[in-house]
Design an enzyme around this catalytic site. Structure first.
Site, PDB file in Angstrom:
ATOM      1  N   HIS A   1      -1.068   4.154   7.625  1.00  0.00           N
ATOM      2  CA  HIS A   1      -0.371   4.815   6.519  1.00  0.00           C
ATOM      3  C   HIS A   1      -0.001   6.256   6.801  1.00  0.00           C
ATOM      4  O   HIS A   1      -0.818   7.004   7.334  1.00  0.00           O
ATOM      5  CB  HIS A   1      -1.252   4.757   5.264  1.00  0.00           C
ATOM      6  CG  HIS A   1      -1.677   3.366   4.921  1.00  0.00           C
ATOM      7  ND1 HIS A   1      -2.897   2.845   5.299  1.00  0.00           N
ATOM      8  CD2 HIS A   1      -1.039   2.392   4.269  1.00  0.00           C
ATOM      9  CE1 HIS A   1      -2.973   1.592   4.888  1.00  0.00           C
ATOM     10  NE2 HIS A   1      -1.856   1.285   4.262  1.00  0.00           N
TER      11      HIS A   1
ATOM     12  N   ASP B   1      -3.979   7.412   8.364  1.00  0.00           N
ATOM     13  CA  ASP B   1      -4.887   6.467   9.011  1.00  0.00           C
ATOM     14  C   ASP B   1      -4.040   5.629   9.968  1.00  0.00           C
ATOM     15  O   ASP B   1      -2.882   5.952  10.216  1.00  0.00           O
ATOM     16  CB  ASP B   1      -5.689   5.649   7.981  1.00  0.00           C
ATOM     17  CG  ASP B   1      -4.821   4.716   7.141  1.00  0.00           C
ATOM     18  OD1 ASP B   1      -3.668   4.435   7.533  1.00  0.00           O
ATOM     19  OD2 ASP B   1      -5.316   4.258   6.089  1.00  0.00           O
TER      20      ASP B   1
ATOM     21  N   SER C   1       0.778  -1.250   0.000  1.00  0.00           N
ATOM     22  CA  SER C   1       0.000   0.000   0.000  1.00  0.00           C
ATOM     23  C   SER C   1       0.801   1.288   0.000  1.00  0.00           C
ATOM     24  O   SER C   1       0.307   2.318  -0.453  1.00  0.00           O
ATOM     25  CB  SER C   1      -0.963   0.024   1.184  1.00  0.00           C
ATOM     26  OG  SER C   1      -0.241  -0.137   2.367  1.00  0.00           O
TER      27      SER C   1
END
Ligand SMILES: *[C@@H]1O[C@H](CO)[C@@H](O)[C@H](O)[C@H]1NC(C)=O
Ligand SMILES: *[C@@H]1O[C@H](CO)[C@@H](O)[C@H](O)[C@H]1NC(C)=O
Length: 357
Positions: free
Chosen positions: A335, A332, A43
């Site tokens: 991340h 978040d 990610s």
């Protein structure tokens, strides 16, 4: 129950990567440092490949993307640009690095690189299966397909020279660490953990060797961040004081030591290659431990919602973000914010640019 949230932990991320100094100018004078940037990973480097596959590990909805140039949620796990974007821009290639899937790739896109990364994936095939995302091996196949398109576009010889001069980056492993340690069925004795660390390092090494087999010469392998200090890990494992999860950090550091050695070994073994280990552990830990030194205020909670758990589908329009994301290290619970991504990439590029192409 939070522990039942593998999809969440999966969305984790790795932190970051690489690269460079300010706004696409620096060190190299005119023109890009490399013709193209090509990325395999998870990610931290996924610009939206997961939008095209059936998985719940996605972020193509608000408040993701609020600070992206288009203010749209593209599938990047951040409020704005991610590490792969900064890497491409700091190497003077382009402002953002597109996803391979779902982008109508122009000739210019093919010539300057894409990301094959898929949020939630890992070196362990079980990690990708659990999250229903793109395994690292499949990303290699996608790269081979891309290479074929490049050959069709510019011919065999020119394609080979572009690939040989491109900067490749492989960035994964955080999701593996989280998944492995979260599952009581795994062998989590110190020997079992050592075995898993080696397994991850060797899987990474095989990916790199296969990239070299496909023509890559310059590959940056990104080490693991302090996985245990991500806000969700603090919440899930860190006890009432939300301390960093010790075991995750130990595993990450052990793996990083092995990966560094392996990168040197591969560079010596594979003639004409530069396989560079890129440290992000110390960069991110420094940000987390001394946020104020870099102008951040909060490093233990994410900006989205309560900041202790929300990520992926849990970070949505019902979880209002903080008003000042640039003061947060994390967007978040897994991340980094755009600004933290930039700080990390700046540092890595500064430290490693002279080793890159
Ligand atoms: C855990 O793994 C280690 C090394 O991989 C092995 O020696 C040990 O027997 C394993 N323990 C269990 C309970 O499976
Ligand atoms: C070492 O790790 C691999 C990958 O998880 C696993 O398949 C294998 O059974 C492990 N071996 C031991 C002895 O624990």
């Amino acid at each position: 129950m939070v522990c039942a949230a593998p999809a969440l932990s999966i969305s984790i991320l790795l932190l970051q990567l690489l690269i460079v100094a300010e706004a696409g100018v620096p060190t190299h004078g005119a023109g890009p440092v490399v013709p193209a940037v090509i990325i395999l990973g998870d990610s931290i480097m996924d610009p939206g490949n997961n939008n095209q596959i059936p998985t719940t590990v996605r972020s193509n909805f608000p408040p993701y993307g609020v600070d992206f140039p288009t203010h749209k949620a593209t599938g990047r796990f951040s409020n704005g640009k991610i590490a792969s974007d900064f890497l491409a821009s700091e190497l003077g290639v382009k402002e953002t690095l597109p996803a391979y899937l779902g982008t109508k790739l122009s000739a210019q896109d093919l010539l300057t690189g894409v990301s094959f990364a898929s949020a939630g994936t890992g070196f362990d095939p079980a990690t990708a299966t659990l999250a229903s995302v793109i395994p690292m091996r499949k990303q290699l196949e996608m790269f081979a397909e891309y290479e074929e398109r490049l050959r069709t576009l510019v011919g065999e010889e020119k394609a080979a020279s572009i690939i040989a001069e491109s900067q490749f980056v492989v960035c994964a492993g955080s999701n593996d660490v989280v998944q492995f340690l979260a599952n009581p069925l795994n062998n989590r004795t110190s020997k079992g953990i050592a075995n898993y660390s080696k397994f991850l390092m060797q899987s990474n090494s095989r990916i790199v060797q296969d990239l070299v087999g496909l023509g890559a010469r310059a590959v940056g392998v990104v080490g693991l961040p302090p996985v245990g200090c991500m806000p969700a890990q603090r919440t899930l494992v860190g006890g009432i004081h939300r301390k960093c999860a010790h075991q995750s950090n130990e595993l990450a550091q052990k793996y990083n030591r092995e990966l560094r050695k392996e990168a040197n070994r591969l560079t010596a073994k594979l003639q004409g290659t530069k396989i560079i280990y890129l440290d992000i552990y110390s960069v991110l830990l420094d940000l987390i431990e001394h946020p104020k030194a870099q102008g951040f205020e909060e490093s233990k909670k994410g900006c989205c919602g309560t900041g202790v758990l929300e990520a992926g589908v849990l970070c949505n329009s019902l979880s209002p973000p903080c008003s000042n994301p640039s003061q947060y290290v994390f967007w978040d619970s897994y991340h980094p914010t755009e600004r933290a991504n930039k700080v990390m990439v700046d540092k890595v590029v500064k430290d490693y640019l002279h080793f890159l192409q």
